[in-house]
Design a protein around this motif. Structure first.
Motif, short mmCIF file in Angstrom:
data_model
loop_
_atom_site.label_atom_id
_atom_site.label_comp_id
_atom_site.label_asym_id
_atom_site.label_seq_id
_atom_site.Cartn_x
_atom_site.Cartn_y
_atom_site.Cartn_z
N GLY A 263 -8.27 28.76 -7.60
CA GLY A 263 -7.67 29.45 -7.97
C GLY A 263 -6.23 29.46 -7.35
O GLY A 263 -4.76 29.44 -7.66
N PRO A 264 -6.07 29.29 -5.82
CA PRO A 264 -5.27 28.51 -5.01
C PRO A 264 -4.33 27.41 -6.12
O PRO A 264 -2.91 27.61 -5.98
CB PRO A 264 -5.19 28.47 -3.82
CG PRO A 264 -6.31 29.68 -3.54
CD PRO A 264 -7.28 29.01 -5.24
N LEU A 265 -4.77 26.98 -6.00
CA LEU A 265 -4.46 25.62 -6.23
C LEU A 265 -3.73 25.59 -7.89
O LEU A 265 -2.57 25.07 -7.85
CB LEU A 265 -5.32 24.71 -6.52
CG LEU A 265 -5.97 23.98 -5.61
CD1 LEU A 265 -6.93 22.64 -5.94
CD2 LEU A 265 -4.97 22.92 -4.87
N SER A 266 -4.00 26.73 -8.52
CA SER A 266 -3.62 27.38 -10.32
C SER A 266 -1.75 27.65 -9.57
O SER A 266 -0.77 27.21 -10.21
CB SER A 266 -4.12 27.71 -10.14
OG SER A 266 -4.34 29.03 -10.10
N GLN A 267 -2.46 28.35 -8.43
CA GLN A 267 -0.65 28.80 -7.91
C GLN A 267 0.16 27.87 -7.65
O GLN A 267 1.28 27.88 -7.53
CB GLN A 267 -0.74 29.61 -6.59
CG GLN A 267 -1.86 31.32 -6.67
CD GLN A 267 -2.13 32.42 -5.26
OE1 GLN A 267 -2.68 32.14 -5.53
NE2 GLN A 267 -0.64 33.15 -5.80
N GLY A 268 0.04 26.20 -7.24
CA GLY A 268 0.48 25.54 -6.27
C GLY A 268 1.17 25.07 -7.96
O GLY A 268 2.40 24.61 -7.98
N GLN A 269 0.25 24.80 -8.74
CA GLN A 269 0.85 23.99 -10.11
C GLN A 269 1.61 24.85 -10.85
O GLN A 269 2.79 24.15 -11.57
CB GLN A 269 -0.10 23.71 -11.22
CG GLN A 269 0.43 22.89 -11.95
CD GLN A 269 -0.59 22.75 -13.03
OE1 GLN A 269 -1.57 23.23 -13.50
NE2 GLN A 269 -0.30 21.41 -14.85
N TYR A 270 2.14 26.23 -10.52
CA TYR A 270 2.66 27.05 -11.12
C TYR A 270 4.29 26.78 -10.29
O TYR A 270 5.31 26.83 -11.15
CB TYR A 270 2.29 28.82 -10.81
CG TYR A 270 3.94 29.33 -11.42
CD1 TYR A 270 3.12 30.86 -12.77
CD2 TYR A 270 4.74 30.16 -10.95
CE1 TYR A 270 4.33 30.91 -13.26
CE2 TYR A 270 5.28 30.76 -11.27
CZ TYR A 270 5.53 31.95 -12.53
OH TYR A 270 5.98 31.99 -12.58
N GLY A 271 3.61 26.09 -9.25
CA GLY A 271 5.84 26.07 -8.61
C GLY A 271 5.77 24.44 -9.40
O GLY A 271 7.54 25.09 -9.49
N HIS A 272 5.33 24.16 -9.19
CA HIS A 272 6.06 22.70 -10.09
C HIS A 272 5.84 22.91 -11.50
O HIS A 272 7.43 22.79 -12.28
CB HIS A 272 5.72 21.34 -9.89
CG HIS A 272 4.37 20.61 -9.99
ND1 HIS A 272 3.37 21.08 -10.89
CD2 HIS A 272 3.48 21.05 -9.47
CE1 HIS A 272 2.18 20.55 -10.79
NE2 HIS A 272 1.51 20.87 -9.72
N ARG A 273 5.49 23.37 -12.35
CA ARG A 273 5.41 23.42 -14.20
C ARG A 273 6.61 24.79 -14.19
O ARG A 273 6.77 24.61 -15.00
CB ARG A 273 4.08 24.19 -14.47
CG ARG A 273 3.81 23.84 -15.62
CD ARG A 273 1.96 24.43 -15.87
NE ARG A 273 1.97 25.54 -17.32
CZ ARG A 273 1.42 24.32 -18.46
NH1 ARG A 273 1.37 22.42 -18.16
NH2 ARG A 273 1.41 24.44 -19.86
N VAL A 274 6.35 25.63 -13.69
CA VAL A 274 7.42 26.64 -13.90
C VAL A 274 8.37 26.97 -13.02
O VAL A 274 9.73 27.39 -13.85
CB VAL A 274 6.01 28.11 -14.41
CG1 VAL A 274 7.16 29.37 -14.62
CG2 VAL A 274 5.55 28.15 -15.25
N ALA A 275 7.59 27.11 -12.07
CA ALA A 275 9.13 27.38 -11.26
C ALA A 275 10.06 27.19 -10.65
O ALA A 275 11.26 27.34 -10.64
CB ALA A 275 7.82 28.38 -9.83
N LEU A 276 9.81 25.56 -10.33
CA LEU A 276 10.67 24.76 -10.33
C LEU A 276 11.49 24.48 -11.11
O LEU A 276 13.01 24.77 -11.44
CB LEU A 276 10.38 23.18 -9.83
CG LEU A 276 11.34 22.58 -9.03
CD1 LEU A 276 12.25 22.85 -7.60
CD2 LEU A 276 11.14 21.19 -8.57
N PRO A 277 11.21 24.51 -12.26
CA PRO A 277 12.35 24.55 -13.49
C PRO A 277 13.54 25.53 -14.28
O PRO A 277 14.32 25.61 -14.12
CB PRO A 277 11.97 23.83 -14.84
CG PRO A 277 10.08 23.73 -14.37
CD PRO A 277 10.48 23.75 -12.71
#
Length: 335
Positions: A100-114
């Motif tokens: 679960g927490p790792l999925s939040q981390g992937q959101y960071g580079h998959r969606v949020a950073l762009p």
């Protein structure tokens, strides 16, 4: 009157209990405990003057490096920085790996950073992105995205967002050297700026940073203006670009935390901070985390702040590297 009467009754009722507790300890035992606590040389109230001054003066603020004017006669320098932590703070740094927490981390580079990079690119605002090396190793395409405009800076934020204050000096130095090499390999440029994981220094951190030849440091809070760091009473020739928890999104945007604030309320805090920096003619440095501020309902705070700053005008937007090089030149630190 009733309140005072109740207080008096309460004190009277508690007095026997307190006396009973005290009398249950033999006088010799109570005195012995008191003497041990009082005479313990490691207790802070028993420290020598030298111990206190050594602790306080190990890393200190030196001269103010605010220039007489910023480039283009701007009144204030605005530095936007993004700590791109992603999965490193979602379990990797502690070894407590959970999906679960790792999925939040992937959101960071998959969606949020762009989303964030698009905003600062659309607004033509050069920005600095601090990476734990592992954050970049997991998704190296982040470097390509950031480098595309040619206006941004990639800097170092540790190896795996390790708690550097818990490490011995040799391990801390090894991890930082690894991080610099890895970030250079992926981004194409060796980082010149350092921000400590969790914004803290071990007793060895500043010496390590100096030995590795960084241009600037950005983890400490002695001031809200750029300044030269002093170590053990001696100037270091290292520029500090200070941070502050007031100017950080993470503490106040955690929806599971007891300090959560509406992003629009946080935006007003940042606006007020900027307005004062503008009046003083100094520095406004904001730290955001893509996995935090890159969400749809939160990026509005950054959008609103940028709109306010641009409406105010007479501002110099810069990367941390650009600001550090400028204040060094103005302060004649390289002569």
């Amino acid at each position: 009157m009733r309140l005072n009467h109740a207080t008096t009754l309460l004190k009277k009722s508690l007095a026997p209990v307190a006396l009973a507790c005290l009398s249950s300890l033999p006088a010799s035992a109570a005195n012995a405990q008191s003497n041990v606590a009082t005479e313990d040389p490691s207790a802070p109230w028993n420290w020598s003057d030298k111990t206190v001054f050594d602790a306080v003066n190990h890393v200190r603020a030196g001269r103010d490096l605010t220039p007489a004017a910023w480039p283009g006669e701007a009144r204030v320098a605005v530095l936007l920085s993004f700590d791109v932590d992603n999965e490193t703070v979602m379990g990797l740094r502690t070894g407590e790996v959970s999906i679960g927490p790792l999925s939040q981390g992937q959101y960071g580079h998959r969606v949020a950073l762009p989303r964030i990079v698009k905003l600062v690119d659309d607004e033509a605002i050069p920005s600095t992105f601090f990476f734990p090396a592992w954050s970049l190793k997991i998704a190296p395409e982040q470097a390509t995205l950031i480098n595309e405009s040619g206006h941004h800076e990639i800097a170092v934020h540790g190896w795996i967002h390790e708690r550097n204050t818990s490490l011995d000096a040799a391990t801390e130095a090894r991890l930082l050297a690894q991080a610099m090499d890895t970030i250079e390999d992926i981004s194409g440029k060796r980082p010149v700026g350092y921000r400590a994981p969790s914004w803290n220094h071990s007793p060895a951190t500043l010496s390590i940073v100096r030995e590795m030849g960084f241009l600037y440091e950005s983890s400490l809070m002695h001031d809200d203006r750029p300044y030269e760091l002093v170590q053990d009473g001696k100037p270091t020739d290292l520029v500090e670009l200070p941070v502050d928890w007031i100017l950080d999104d993470a503490p106040l945007m955690n929806p599971l935390g007891n300090r959560y604030m509406n992003p629009r309320d946080i935006m007003q805090v940042w606006i007020d901070e900027f307005d004062k920096a503008w009046e003083e003619g100094t520095l406004f440095l904001l730290t955001l985390h893509p996995h935090v501020s890159g969400h749809r309902s939160r990026i509005v705070a950054l959008e609103g702040l940028i709109k306010h700053i641009k409406a105010k005008g007479n501002v110099w937007f810069a990367t941390h590297e650009e600001a550090a090089r400028y204040v060094r030149t103005q302060a004649k630190m390289d002569q």
